[in-house]
Design an enzyme around this catalytic site. Structure first.
Site: not given
Ligand code: PAF
Length: 283
Positions: A33, A37, A147, A176, A187
């Site tokens: 996260l 998130h 997202g 974001i 990632r």
């Protein structure tokens, strides 16, 4: 925060909440996260009395075993972040809880899942749709949060909702970014500082392209320039860069009608595959 690894106890817990007329928001994740998130958790908390997050690295949406193996797994840190954000429930199942041994269901979204991500990751959206259907069915939320970075995923889930008649409101939460402009992604944890600098290719290309298109350049010219510029970013390999209709995701070519336009890009930075997008937002 209540943590469940099994479906039935989670169902029983949420049944009680539903009977007490509590609205339920779902934030599906694969863990690792980050603030992107947490923005989804905040959005859910603002609109619902109970927020359920799931952490499940869904094997059926990976078309590359190495990508699945290397996907970051940070369970303890994730739990701390969710607790600090005031998430009420975490559902973190194992594979056996989510899939039978002979699972073979697939989804086909026609032209929507054959382009962009779908073209380069065959079967990916079928796996996403499968796991999201399961999560919708298990949690039965009033609202679900995703997202905007995974823009095509949101369109696929929206189609899934329409076709399967899920009575759930879907919310897409804006991307974001780090101060540099790099879109937050689980990632990114696999990028070195140098890689992160080179990964700016994606954001810089989107910004530059949007400015040029609105200034009258054709998309073919803009894309050729991006293909030339990528050489300056060490270790970066452009996979696709498209101008598409934001609803159908079909290519718009050299149109001057940008009203429904969105730019979408995917590139490898060494071994790590990143995506980003930007709406043209032209009235
Ligand atoms: O966006 C993700 O993290 C995943 O695709 C999702 C929606 C949690 C399904 O596994």
């Amino acid at each position: 925060m209540e943590i469940f690894e099994e479906i039935e106890p989670l169902r029983a817990f949420l049944k009680g909440k539903r009977e007490a007329l509590k609205s339920i928001g779902l934030v599906p994740t694969m863990g690792a996260l980050h603030d992107g998130h947490l923005a989804l958790i905040r959005a859910s908390k603002a609109e619902n009395e109970v927020t359920v997050s799931s952490i499940y690295i869904n094997p059926t949406q990976f078309n590359n075993q190495a990508d699945l193996d290397k996907y970051p797994r940070t369970r303890e840190a994730d739990i701390k972040l969710l607790e600090a954000e005031g998430c009420d429930v975490l559902f973190a199942p194992q594979n056996a809880e989510m899939y039978s041994e002979n699972q073979s269901l697939t989804f086909d979204f026609g032209t929507l899942d054959k382009v962009l991500e779908g073209k380069f990751r065959p079967g990916h959206f079928s796996g996403v749709a499968l796991v999201v259907s399961k999560l919708f069915n298990i949690v039965q939320p009033d609202m679900a949060y995703f997202g905007q970075k995974d823009y095509q995923q949101f369109q696929v889930i929206n189609r899934l909702k329409e076709e399967l008649k899920f009575s759930i409101q879907l919310r897409s939460v804006p991307i974001i970014r780090e101060k540099s402009g790099l879109a937050l992604s689980s990632r990114n944890q696999r990028l070195s500082e140098q890689d992160k600098g080179n990964a700016l290719f994606l954001y810089e290309t989107l910004i530059e392209a949007k400015a040029q298109l609105l200034n009258g350049a054709s998309f073919s010219k803009v894309r050729s320039e991006a293909e030339a510029r990528v050489k300056k970013y060490e270790g970066v390999k452009l996979e696709y860069f498209e101008l598409a209709n934001k609803n159908t995701l079909q290519e718009l070519g050299d149109t001057r009608n940008f009203k429904n336009g969105i730019l979408l890009i995917a590139a490898f930075v060494n071994e790590v595959r990143l995506i980003d997008n930007m709406l043209l937002e032209v009235e």
